[in-house]
Design an enzyme around this catalytic site. Structure first.
Site, PDB file in Angstrom:
ATOM      1  N   LYS A  42       0.693  -1.446  -0.172  1.00 32.08           N
ATOM      2  CA  LYS A  42      -0.523  -0.229   0.214  1.00 32.08           C
ATOM      3  C   LYS A  42       0.823   1.337  -0.228  1.00 32.08           C
ATOM      4  O   LYS A  42       0.468   2.762   0.401  1.00 32.08           O
ATOM      5  CB  LYS A  42      -1.242  -0.050   0.907  1.00 32.08           C
ATOM      6  CG  LYS A  42      -1.861  -1.730   1.380  1.00 32.08           C
ATOM      7  CD  LYS A  42      -2.501  -1.024   0.247  1.00 32.08           C
ATOM      8  CE  LYS A  42      -3.065  -2.664  -0.451  1.00 32.08           C
ATOM      9  NZ  LYS A  42      -3.773  -1.774  -1.875  1.00 32.08           N
ATOM     10  N   GLY A  44       2.560   2.319  -2.769  1.00 32.69           N
ATOM     11  CA  GLY A  44       2.649   2.578  -4.003  1.00 32.69           C
ATOM     12  C   GLY A  44       3.075   1.521  -4.842  1.00 32.69           C
ATOM     13  O   GLY A  44       3.848   2.017  -6.049  1.00 32.69           O
ATOM     14  N   HIS A  96       7.441  -7.190  -2.073  1.00 32.24           N
ATOM     15  CA  HIS A  96       6.682  -6.944  -1.053  1.00 32.24           C
ATOM     16  C   HIS A  96       7.116  -7.056   0.789  1.00 32.24           C
ATOM     17  O   HIS A  96       7.513  -6.861   1.326  1.00 32.24           O
ATOM     18  CB  HIS A  96       5.609  -7.192  -0.256  1.00 32.24           C
ATOM     19  CG  HIS A  96       4.350  -6.578  -1.191  1.00 32.24           C
ATOM     20  ND1 HIS A  96       4.687  -4.687  -1.436  1.00 32.24           N
ATOM     21  CD2 HIS A  96       2.968  -6.737  -2.026  1.00 32.24           C
ATOM     22  CE1 HIS A  96       3.805  -4.128  -1.724  1.00 32.24           C
ATOM     23  NE2 HIS A  96       2.833  -5.645  -2.103  1.00 32.24           N
ATOM     24  N   SER A 126      -4.803   2.914   3.186  1.00 33.26           N
ATOM     25  CA  SER A 126      -5.606   2.469   2.203  1.00 33.26           C
ATOM     26  C   SER A 126      -5.335   0.703   2.914  1.00 33.26           C
ATOM     27  O   SER A 126      -6.077  -0.113   1.952  1.00 33.26           O
ATOM     28  CB  SER A 126      -4.410   2.881   1.175  1.00 33.26           C
ATOM     29  OG  SER A 126      -4.349   1.693   0.304  1.00 33.26           O
ATOM     30  N   TYR A 181       6.031   8.130  -2.180  1.00 40.93           N
ATOM     31  CA  TYR A 181       4.695   7.818  -3.125  1.00 40.93           C
ATOM     32  C   TYR A 181       4.544   9.111  -3.126  1.00 40.93           C
ATOM     33  O   TYR A 181       4.461  10.349  -3.305  1.00 40.93           O
ATOM     34  CB  TYR A 181       3.752   7.489  -2.107  1.00 40.93           C
ATOM     35  CG  TYR A 181       2.152   7.788  -2.461  1.00 40.93           C
ATOM     36  CD1 TYR A 181       1.681   6.650  -3.368  1.00 40.93           C
ATOM     37  CD2 TYR A 181       1.398   8.992  -1.666  1.00 40.93           C
ATOM     38  CE1 TYR A 181       0.751   6.618  -2.878  1.00 40.93           C
ATOM     39  CE2 TYR A 181       0.094   8.244  -2.069  1.00 40.93           C
ATOM     40  CZ  TYR A 181      -0.384   8.062  -3.495  1.00 40.93           C
ATOM     41  OH  TYR A 181      -2.142   7.430  -3.695  1.00 40.93           O
ATOM     42  N   MET A 220      -4.079   5.002 -14.717  1.00 42.73           N
ATOM     43  CA  MET A 220      -4.121   3.713 -13.957  1.00 42.73           C
ATOM     44  C   MET A 220      -5.469   2.664 -13.839  1.00 42.73           C
ATOM     45  O   MET A 220      -5.382   1.781 -14.194  1.00 42.73           O
ATOM     46  CB  MET A 220      -3.273   3.621 -13.388  1.00 42.73           C
ATOM     47  CG  MET A 220      -1.888   3.881 -13.035  1.00 42.73           C
ATOM     48  SD  MET A 220      -0.163   3.604 -12.101  1.00 42.73           S
ATOM     49  CE  MET A 220      -0.901   1.941 -11.461  1.00 42.73           C
TER      50      MET A 220
HETATM   51  S1  PPS Z   1      -0.256  -3.414  -3.100  1.00 42.88           S
HETATM   52  O1  PPS Z   1      -1.477  -4.181  -3.601  1.00 42.88           O
HETATM   53  O2  PPS Z   1      -0.006  -3.278  -1.442  1.00 42.88           O
HETATM   54  O3  PPS Z   1       0.769  -3.360  -4.327  1.00 42.88           O
HETATM   55  O4  PPS Z   1      -0.345  -1.744  -3.259  1.00 42.88           O
HETATM   56  P1  PPS Z   1       0.111  -0.761  -3.490  1.00 42.88           P
HETATM   57  O5  PPS Z   1       0.173  -0.808  -5.096  1.00 42.88           O
HETATM   58  O6  PPS Z   1       1.593  -0.631  -2.644  1.00 42.88           O
HETATM   59  O7  PPS Z   1      -0.486   1.038  -3.156  1.00 42.88           O
HETATM   60  C1  PPS Z   1      -1.766   0.969  -3.053  1.00 42.88           C
HETATM   61  C2  PPS Z   1      -1.898   2.377  -3.287  1.00 42.88           C
HETATM   62  O8  PPS Z   1      -1.598   3.318  -3.916  1.00 42.88           O
HETATM   63  C3  PPS Z   1      -2.410   4.153  -4.841  1.00 42.88           C
HETATM   64  N1  PPS Z   1      -2.165   4.276  -6.712  1.00 42.88           N
HETATM   65  C4  PPS Z   1      -1.677   5.868  -6.681  1.00 42.88           C
HETATM   66  N2  PPS Z   1      -1.969   6.912  -6.777  1.00 42.88           N
HETATM   67  C5  PPS Z   1      -1.527   7.934  -6.916  1.00 42.88           C
HETATM   68  N3  PPS Z   1      -1.717   7.834  -8.272  1.00 42.88           N
HETATM   69  C6  PPS Z   1      -0.807   6.796  -9.561  1.00 42.88           C
HETATM   70  N4  PPS Z   1      -0.709   6.370 -10.439  1.00 42.88           N
HETATM   71  C7  PPS Z   1      -1.596   5.448  -8.011  1.00 42.88           C
HETATM   72  N5  PPS Z   1      -1.369   3.762  -8.293  1.00 42.88           N
HETATM   73  C8  PPS Z   1      -2.238   3.107  -7.122  1.00 42.88           C
HETATM   74  C9  PPS Z   1      -3.648   2.859  -5.025  1.00 42.88           C
HETATM   75  O9  PPS Z   1      -4.298   4.422  -5.069  1.00 42.88           O
HETATM   76  C10 PPS Z   1      -3.761   2.951  -3.361  1.00 42.88           C
HETATM   77  O10 PPS Z   1      -3.850   4.020  -2.640  1.00 42.88           O
HETATM   78  P2  PPS Z   1      -5.404   4.855  -1.672  1.00 42.88           P
HETATM   79  O11 PPS Z   1      -4.608   5.149  -0.731  1.00 42.88           O
HETATM   80  O12 PPS Z   1      -5.847   2.758  -1.337  1.00 42.88           O
HETATM   81  O13 PPS Z   1      -5.865   4.638  -3.448  1.00 42.88           O
END
Ligand code: PPS
Length: 282
Positions: A42, A44, A96, A126, A181, A220
């Protein structure tokens, strides 16, 4: 829901096994031209995988539009992904894992690791929302209950604090790059340029523009190859959780009470005081 601990870290037995985790840690050979996208859940991870995929394809979006993210940047600790990881050079890999479970071969390789961090309060919010959709973990209960699990590290991949501290031991290595992030949010273009420089791939201005455009939250979210909607219903209830949820910094302010926030800060200070590093959220 079946869980087991590997070296003190909780993992779901649905996707992981002690045997494979031990293989990744002790036997997986990183190659000098590997690029590894490492992050606590979670933080990024998918965003960075998309950025790195787009850099790899020099800004051409057809790769991210046609090939699932897990195939472009496979998670080394996941059985199915690992099979792809082993046969796909040049390799873009994701993990991770905390550093102590990361392949030991890193210590004598030139593989480049990009470690993405995020404000742990946003990570927790998240993770909480995402866990509601995951069928392979316990129901996260109330946020109050989940916060205790998160702060004590009783969640998949363990403690955020221990994860960050484990990776920060690598911070002086020239093949290790730290980004947050929050930096991606504030200046994606500048971040992409820094990442390109680190991995030794200089892109033209137009190509960088395309990376930035195609790695945006909205692109995305609409891209079925990157937005997690292909993840099987058997494991994830897509009506209850979403990977691409809000994509903002500071959402914790909409969720934590003053008392919860103070409690979080106390635990944060206790855990992080020895690190002597400052982060955008401090
Ligand atoms: S995981 O499943 O653990 O691999 O999740 P991870 O990818 O690390 O994190 C998911 C959060 O990243 C946000 N996200 C983004 N934010 C901004 N821009 C882009 N392009 C983007 N892509 C993924 C996603 O919305 C999750 O955060 P939250 O706060 O839940 O929205």
């Amino acid at each position: 829901m079946p869980y087991f601990k590997y070296k003190g870290i909780p993992f779901s037995s649905e996707f992981f096994s002690e045997e494979k985790l031990s293989y990744v840690e002790n036997d997986f050979q990183l190659l000098d031209d590997d690029i590894v996208n490492a992050a606590y859940p979670k933080s990024g991870t998918h965003w960075m995988a998309e950025v790195l995929s787009l850099i790899q394809s020099q800004g051409d979006p057809s790769w991210v539009q046609n090939v699932p993210l897990g195939e472009r940047a496979p998670w080394i600790e996941l059985d199915e992904d690992l099979k792809i990881a082993l046969k796909n050079p040049p390799r873009l890999l994701t993990t991770h894992l905390p550093f102590q479970l990361f392949p030991k071969s890193f210590l004598h390789s030139k593989a480049k690791v990009i470690y993405t961090m995020r404000n742990p309060k946003d990570v927790m919010i998240s993770y909480y929302h995402f866990s509601k959709g995951l069928k392979i973990v316990e129901d996260p209960g109330t946020l109050e209950e989940y916060m205790e699990e998160f702060l004590s590290g009783s969640v998949s991949y363990g403690s955020w604090f221990e994860h960050v501290k484990s990776w920060m031991e690598m911070k002086d290595r020239s093949n290790f790059f730290i980004i947050t992030y929050e930096e991606l949010q504030q200046d994606l273009r500048g971040s992409v340029k820094r990442i390109c420089h680190f991995i030794g791939k200089e892109l033209k201005s137009q190509q960088i523009n395309s990376v930035v455009e195609n790695a945006s939250f909205h692109k995305m979210k609409d891209n079925n190859m990157s937005n997690f909607t292909q993840f099987p219903d058997t494991y994830f209830d897509h009506t209850k959780g979403k990977l691409m949820r809000k994509g903002i910094s500071g959402d914790w302010k909409n969720h934590l009470t003053v008392a919860q926030n103070e409690h979080f800060d106390r635990v944060y200070r206790e855990n992080m005081q020895g690190l002597r590093m400052t982060f955008p959220w401090d």
